[in-house]
Design an enzyme around this catalytic site. Structure first.
Site, PDB file in Angstrom:
ATOM      1  N   LYS A  13       0.550  -1.335  -0.190  1.00  0.00           N
ATOM      2  CA  LYS A  13       0.294  -0.136   0.213  1.00  0.00           C
ATOM      3  C   LYS A  13       0.562   0.967  -0.113  1.00  0.00           C
ATOM      4  CE  LYS A  13      -2.053  -0.796   3.689  1.00  0.00           C
ATOM      5  NZ  LYS A  13      -1.802  -2.128   4.355  1.00  0.00           N
ATOM      6  N   ARG A  88     -10.222  -0.589   8.349  1.00  0.00           N
ATOM      7  CA  ARG A  88     -10.235  -2.321   7.482  1.00  0.00           C
ATOM      8  C   ARG A  88     -10.337  -2.859   8.603  1.00  0.00           C
ATOM      9  NH1 ARG A  88      -3.300  -2.552   8.754  1.00  0.00           N
ATOM     10  NH2 ARG A  88      -3.448  -0.326   8.172  1.00  0.00           N
ATOM     11  N   ARG A 127      12.094  -6.096   5.548  1.00  0.00           N
ATOM     12  CA  ARG A 127      11.665  -4.131   5.243  1.00  0.00           C
ATOM     13  C   ARG A 127      12.677  -3.544   6.478  1.00  0.00           C
ATOM     14  NH1 ARG A 127       5.718  -1.798   5.573  1.00  0.00           N
ATOM     15  NH2 ARG A 127       5.256  -2.630   7.337  1.00  0.00           N
ATOM     16  N   ARG A 161      10.637  -1.698  11.647  1.00  0.00           N
ATOM     17  CA  ARG A 161       9.831  -1.254  12.026  1.00  0.00           C
ATOM     18  C   ARG A 161       9.533  -2.342  13.398  1.00  0.00           C
ATOM     19  NH1 ARG A 161       5.275   0.199   8.467  1.00  0.00           N
ATOM     20  NH2 ARG A 161       3.315  -0.493   9.731  1.00  0.00           N
ATOM     21  N   ARG A 172       0.004  -9.475  13.329  1.00  0.00           N
ATOM     22  CA  ARG A 172      -0.513  -8.788  12.859  1.00  0.00           C
ATOM     23  C   ARG A 172      -1.120  -8.683  11.412  1.00  0.00           C
ATOM     24  NH1 ARG A 172       3.912  -5.508  10.724  1.00  0.00           N
ATOM     25  NH2 ARG A 172       2.874  -4.753   9.190  1.00  0.00           N
TER      26      ARG A 172
HETATM   27  P1  AP5 Z   1       4.810  -1.245   2.017  1.00  0.00           P
HETATM   28  O1  AP5 Z   1       4.443  -0.399   0.717  1.00  0.00           O
HETATM   29  O2  AP5 Z   1       5.389  -1.036   3.205  1.00  0.00           O
HETATM   30  O3  AP5 Z   1       3.374  -1.799   2.367  1.00  0.00           O
HETATM   31  P2  AP5 Z   1       2.237  -1.996   3.015  1.00  0.00           P
HETATM   32  O4  AP5 Z   1       1.508  -2.619   2.432  1.00  0.00           O
HETATM   33  O5  AP5 Z   1       2.324  -0.455   3.116  1.00  0.00           O
HETATM   34  O6  AP5 Z   1       2.309  -2.694   4.594  1.00  0.00           O
HETATM   35  P3  AP5 Z   1       2.008  -2.586   6.576  1.00  0.00           P
HETATM   36  O7  AP5 Z   1       3.072  -3.261   6.307  1.00  0.00           O
HETATM   37  O8  AP5 Z   1       2.453  -0.569   5.863  1.00  0.00           O
HETATM   38  O9  AP5 Z   1       0.728  -1.739   6.194  1.00  0.00           O
HETATM   39  P4  AP5 Z   1       0.281  -2.440   7.430  1.00  0.00           P
HETATM   40  O10 AP5 Z   1      -1.481  -2.257   7.022  1.00  0.00           O
HETATM   41  O11 AP5 Z   1       0.302  -3.609   8.274  1.00  0.00           O
HETATM   42  O12 AP5 Z   1       0.789  -1.212   8.398  1.00  0.00           O
HETATM   43  P5  AP5 Z   1       0.550   0.739   8.670  1.00  0.00           P
HETATM   44  O13 AP5 Z   1       1.277   1.556   8.347  1.00  0.00           O
HETATM   45  O14 AP5 Z   1      -1.200   0.866   7.746  1.00  0.00           O
HETATM   46  O15 AP5 Z   1       5.670  -2.929   1.493  1.00  0.00           O
HETATM   47  C1  AP5 Z   1       6.125  -3.985   2.486  1.00  0.00           C
HETATM   48  C2  AP5 Z   1       7.408  -4.313   2.062  1.00  0.00           C
HETATM   49  O16 AP5 Z   1       7.008  -5.477   0.655  1.00  0.00           O
HETATM   50  C3  AP5 Z   1       8.285  -2.835   2.168  1.00  0.00           C
HETATM   51  O17 AP5 Z   1       9.421  -3.459   1.960  1.00  0.00           O
HETATM   52  C4  AP5 Z   1       8.324  -2.784  -0.372  1.00  0.00           C
HETATM   53  O18 AP5 Z   1       9.761  -2.531  -0.488  1.00  0.00           O
HETATM   54  C5  AP5 Z   1       8.674  -4.330  -0.273  1.00  0.00           C
HETATM   55  N1  AP5 Z   1       6.968  -4.310  -1.868  1.00  0.00           N
HETATM   56  C6  AP5 Z   1       5.824  -3.272  -2.502  1.00  0.00           C
HETATM   57  N2  AP5 Z   1       5.792  -4.358  -2.861  1.00  0.00           N
HETATM   58  C7  AP5 Z   1       6.044  -5.211  -3.733  1.00  0.00           C
HETATM   59  C8  AP5 Z   1       5.876  -6.072  -4.117  1.00  0.00           C
HETATM   60  N3  AP5 Z   1       5.355  -5.135  -5.510  1.00  0.00           N
HETATM   61  N4  AP5 Z   1       7.353  -6.530  -4.699  1.00  0.00           N
HETATM   62  C9  AP5 Z   1       8.180  -7.070  -3.736  1.00  0.00           C
HETATM   63  N5  AP5 Z   1       8.209  -6.573  -2.486  1.00  0.00           N
HETATM   64  C10 AP5 Z   1       7.522  -5.683  -2.462  1.00  0.00           C
HETATM   65  O19 AP5 Z   1      -0.396   0.149   9.901  1.00  0.00           O
HETATM   66  C11 AP5 Z   1       0.475   0.472  11.427  1.00  0.00           C
HETATM   67  C12 AP5 Z   1      -0.091  -0.439  12.580  1.00  0.00           C
HETATM   68  O20 AP5 Z   1      -1.030   0.545  12.756  1.00  0.00           O
HETATM   69  C13 AP5 Z   1      -1.028  -1.965  12.354  1.00  0.00           C
HETATM   70  O21 AP5 Z   1      -1.290  -2.702  12.257  1.00  0.00           O
HETATM   71  C14 AP5 Z   1      -2.726  -1.256  13.340  1.00  0.00           C
HETATM   72  O22 AP5 Z   1      -2.075  -1.206  14.638  1.00  0.00           O
HETATM   73  C15 AP5 Z   1      -2.964   0.211  13.450  1.00  0.00           C
HETATM   74  N6  AP5 Z   1      -3.656   1.248  12.083  1.00  0.00           N
HETATM   75  C16 AP5 Z   1      -2.898   1.069  11.089  1.00  0.00           C
HETATM   76  N7  AP5 Z   1      -4.719   1.863  10.528  1.00  0.00           N
HETATM   77  C17 AP5 Z   1      -5.492   1.396  11.443  1.00  0.00           C
HETATM   78  C18 AP5 Z   1      -7.186   1.618  11.194  1.00  0.00           C
HETATM   79  N8  AP5 Z   1      -7.506   2.054  10.008  1.00  0.00           N
HETATM   80  N9  AP5 Z   1      -7.516   0.673  12.576  1.00  0.00           N
HETATM   81  C19 AP5 Z   1      -7.306  -0.008  13.119  1.00  0.00           C
HETATM   82  N10 AP5 Z   1      -5.386   0.820  13.491  1.00  0.00           N
HETATM   83  C20 AP5 Z   1      -5.026   1.439  12.328  1.00  0.00           C
END
Ligand code: AP5
Ligand code: ZN
Length: 216
Positions: A13, A88, A127, A161, A172
């Protein structure tokens, strides 16, 4: 263009969001980024969110919904926005619909980046982030162009992270997998869901995403 970018943790994402905002001039609203900034600044909200995030659980809906409502009330969202990582679950999705409806707005598209869970474990554990600007890299799939130097800011310090450590990654994924199907169905029924194969190179995933967006 009012967008939601959804996908399991590590689906890409954030990576795709960076590419979308370069092409389409809309603000990127990542609830995860908002929480990480609040934790860094040690705000009350950040302190509250940290325990949930470190355990790989969701932050309570009322906290997240409040943050998003506040952000969507800002002027820069009137010409469009891209939500990343929100909603989510169904409670959040319904709250979002209500927020937009009350404002005479609606979602144009939900981009669902699909990647199998076993691939995600590998991606998340590989990552790493730039300490200075937060840019995201991957030991296996997306290394900086010059080893040890951030492509974006030239920084040399990186970190993992806390929630990418193995103990948290599993929970997660479990938490999010359970909530994902009802959310996908919810948007499918509204006719605005676009499924994207996230198991391609970053560039090819973006080609598919872009194709959807230019045809909206
Ligand atoms: P990356 O682009 O970083 O993936 P991402 O989907 O953004 O992953 P996140 O870990 O950021 O998502 P998340 O939903 O767990 O965390 P968030 O920060 O939103 O890519 C991942 C890796 O793969 C990178 O190293 C990248 O280089 C690589 N990559 C990307 N595309 C690729 C490809 N095509 N091929 C190969 N490699 C690739 O949330 C964190 C925490 O916050 C949650 O766990 C929760 O506790 C809280 N939170 C956030 N939003 C909410 C909500 N709406 N409700 C409740 N809690 C929430
Ligand atoms: Zn950097």
């Amino acid at each position: 263009m009012n967008l939601v970018l959804m996908g399991l943790p590590g689906a890409g994402k954030g990576t795709q969001a960076d590419l979308i905002i370069k092409d389409f001039n809309i603000p990127h609203i990542s609830t995860g980024d908002i929480f990480r900034a609040a934790i860094k600044n040690q705000t009350e909200m950040g302190k509250k969110a940290k325990s949930y995030i470190d355990a790989g659980n969701l932050v309570p809906d009322e906290v997240v919904n409040g943050i998003v409502a506040e952000r969507l009330a800002q002027d820069d969202t009137t010409k469009g926005f891209m939500l990343d990582g929100f909603p989510r679950n169904l409670v959040q999705a319904k709250a979002l619909n209500k927020m937009l409806e009350d404002d005479g707005r609606q979602l144009d598209a939900v981009i669902n980046i699909h990647v199998a869970p076993d691939v995600l474990v590998d991606r998340l554990s590989a990552r790493f982030m730039c300490k200075n600007c937060g840019a995201s890299y991957n030991r296996l799939y997306h290394k900086p162009k010059v080893e040890g130097t951030c492509d974006v800011c030239g920084g040399h310090e990186f970190f993992q992270r806390d929630d990418d450590k193995p103990a948290t990654v599993k929970n997660r994924l479990d938490v999010n997998i359970k909530l994902n199907t009802p959310l996908v169905d919810f948007y499918k029924n509204q006719g605005i869901l676009h499924n994207i194969n996230g198991e391609q190179s970053i560039e090819d995933v973006y080609k598919d995403v872009r194709e959807v967006l230019v045809n909206l």
